[in-house]
Motif scaffolding. Sequence first.
Motif, short mmCIF file in Angstrom:
data_model
loop_
_atom_site.label_atom_id
_atom_site.label_comp_id
_atom_site.label_asym_id
_atom_site.label_seq_id
_atom_site.Cartn_x
_atom_site.Cartn_y
_atom_site.Cartn_z
N VAL A 192 -4.50 -1.32 -7.81
CA VAL A 192 -3.65 -0.30 -7.47
C VAL A 192 -4.84 1.05 -6.83
O VAL A 192 -4.59 1.60 -5.83
CB VAL A 192 -3.00 0.86 -8.56
N GLU A 193 -5.92 0.90 -7.44
CA GLU A 193 -6.88 1.91 -6.79
C GLU A 193 -7.65 1.38 -5.51
O GLU A 193 -7.67 2.14 -4.60
CB GLU A 193 -8.16 1.75 -7.84
N TYR A 194 -7.33 -0.01 -5.14
CA TYR A 194 -7.87 -0.47 -3.94
C TYR A 194 -7.01 -0.02 -2.71
O TYR A 194 -7.22 0.42 -1.79
CB TYR A 194 -7.88 -1.93 -4.06
N HIS A 195 -5.56 -0.13 -3.26
CA HIS A 195 -4.52 0.18 -2.16
C HIS A 195 -4.37 1.64 -1.93
O HIS A 195 -4.35 2.16 -0.85
CB HIS A 195 -2.94 -0.17 -2.54
N ILE A 196 -4.76 2.59 -3.05
CA ILE A 196 -4.72 4.15 -2.91
C ILE A 196 -5.82 4.52 -1.84
O ILE A 196 -5.85 5.34 -0.90
CB ILE A 196 -5.02 4.63 -4.39
N THR A 197 -7.20 3.75 -2.14
CA THR A 197 -8.24 3.96 -1.29
C THR A 197 -7.95 3.66 -0.02
O THR A 197 -8.25 4.37 1.11
CB THR A 197 -9.52 3.18 -1.83
N GLN A 198 -7.33 2.45 0.26
CA GLN A 198 -6.81 1.94 1.59
C GLN A 198 -5.79 3.00 2.67
O GLN A 198 -6.17 3.43 3.53
CB GLN A 198 -6.45 0.52 1.64
N ALA A 199 -4.85 3.58 1.62
CA ALA A 199 -4.14 4.29 2.29
C ALA A 199 -4.74 5.84 2.69
O ALA A 199 -4.48 6.17 3.67
CB ALA A 199 -3.03 4.58 1.08
N LEU A 200 -5.52 6.26 1.60
CA LEU A 200 -6.20 7.45 2.22
C LEU A 200 -7.00 7.41 3.35
O LEU A 200 -7.13 8.27 4.04
CB LEU A 200 -7.14 7.92 0.78
N ARG A 201 -7.85 6.14 3.32
CA ARG A 201 -8.72 5.94 4.40
C ARG A 201 -7.97 6.08 5.75
O ARG A 201 -8.21 6.57 6.78
CB ARG A 201 -9.39 4.78 4.25
N THR A 219 0.88 -1.43 -0.02
CA THR A 219 -0.07 -0.11 -0.10
C THR A 219 0.88 1.34 -0.18
O THR A 219 0.64 2.22 -0.81
CB THR A 219 -0.90 -0.13 1.41
N ARG A 220 1.94 1.19 0.90
CA ARG A 220 2.76 2.40 0.95
C ARG A 220 3.52 2.63 -0.50
O ARG A 220 3.56 3.96 -0.80
CB ARG A 220 3.95 1.87 2.00
N GLU A 221 4.04 1.46 -1.00
CA GLU A 221 4.45 1.63 -2.31
C GLU A 221 3.87 2.23 -3.26
O GLU A 221 4.26 3.15 -4.17
CB GLU A 221 5.21 0.22 -2.84
N ILE A 222 2.60 1.75 -3.50
CA ILE A 222 1.61 2.33 -4.42
C ILE A 222 1.22 3.76 -4.07
O ILE A 222 1.31 4.43 -5.07
CB ILE A 222 0.32 1.43 -4.56
N PHE A 223 0.86 4.13 -3.08
CA PHE A 223 0.62 5.15 -2.45
C PHE A 223 1.74 6.36 -2.91
O PHE A 223 1.42 7.38 -3.42
CB PHE A 223 0.30 5.46 -1.11
N VAL A 224 2.99 6.04 -2.47
CA VAL A 224 4.00 6.99 -2.96
C VAL A 224 4.13 7.17 -4.21
O VAL A 224 4.50 8.28 -4.98
CB VAL A 224 5.40 6.45 -2.40
N LEU A 225 4.01 5.93 -5.24
CA LEU A 225 4.25 6.26 -6.46
C LEU A 225 2.90 7.05 -7.16
O LEU A 225 3.37 8.09 -8.07
CB LEU A 225 4.26 4.89 -7.25
N ASN A 226 1.74 7.01 -6.60
CA ASN A 226 0.62 7.69 -7.22
C ASN A 226 0.48 9.12 -6.61
O ASN A 226 0.84 10.05 -7.42
CB ASN A 226 -0.61 6.80 -6.70
N ARG A 227 0.62 9.25 -5.20
CA ARG A 227 0.37 10.41 -4.71
C ARG A 227 1.71 11.46 -4.57
O ARG A 227 1.50 12.71 -4.82
CB ARG A 227 -0.27 10.42 -3.35
#
Length: 172
Positions: A158-167, A130-138
């Motif tokens: 990817v969308e699932y992990h971004i949503t989880q990270a934001l939550r 989740t951290r890896e995907i969030f960092v790449l995206n945001r």
Amino acid sequence: MVEYLLMDDNDLVRLLFEDDSKAFETLYRRYWKRLYALAYSKTKNPEVAKEMIQDVFADMWERRHHIQITRLEHYLFSAVKYQTIAFYKEKIFSQIEDIDIEDSSTDYQIGLNDFQQSLQHAIQQLPDKTREIFVLNRLNGKSAKEVAQTLQIPERTVEYHITQALRTLRIQ
């Protein structure tokens, strides 16, 4: 002087353009109190109001050969309005200049540093994927599609992990 008091504004203005100081004085006496009342009502400062009216009449006298006055009363009250605007503009800009930029910048910088540290700490608490995907995206600005291609995973993941990270970050 009595004959000047009986003249209408248009005649007095015509004489003003011919350098007649008695016509000017008559206009001054005729309008001073009303103009002062307006200036005072806008500024609530008697000294400022007096100065504004003096400036209006001094300007009218100095520019008497260059100005066109068709309606004297409108001209004078408009001049007071513009003097009032100039007064408040100057007041606002002097207040802005008094603001200590360094102090506010320092406070802002401290707040920003605190926020960045809190954000970094919260990101470190995320699960690895989740951290890896969030960092790449945001943080790196990659789209969900680009992240999916980079990590060779489905875009929905990817969308699932971004949503989880934001939550998770909202909760922390």
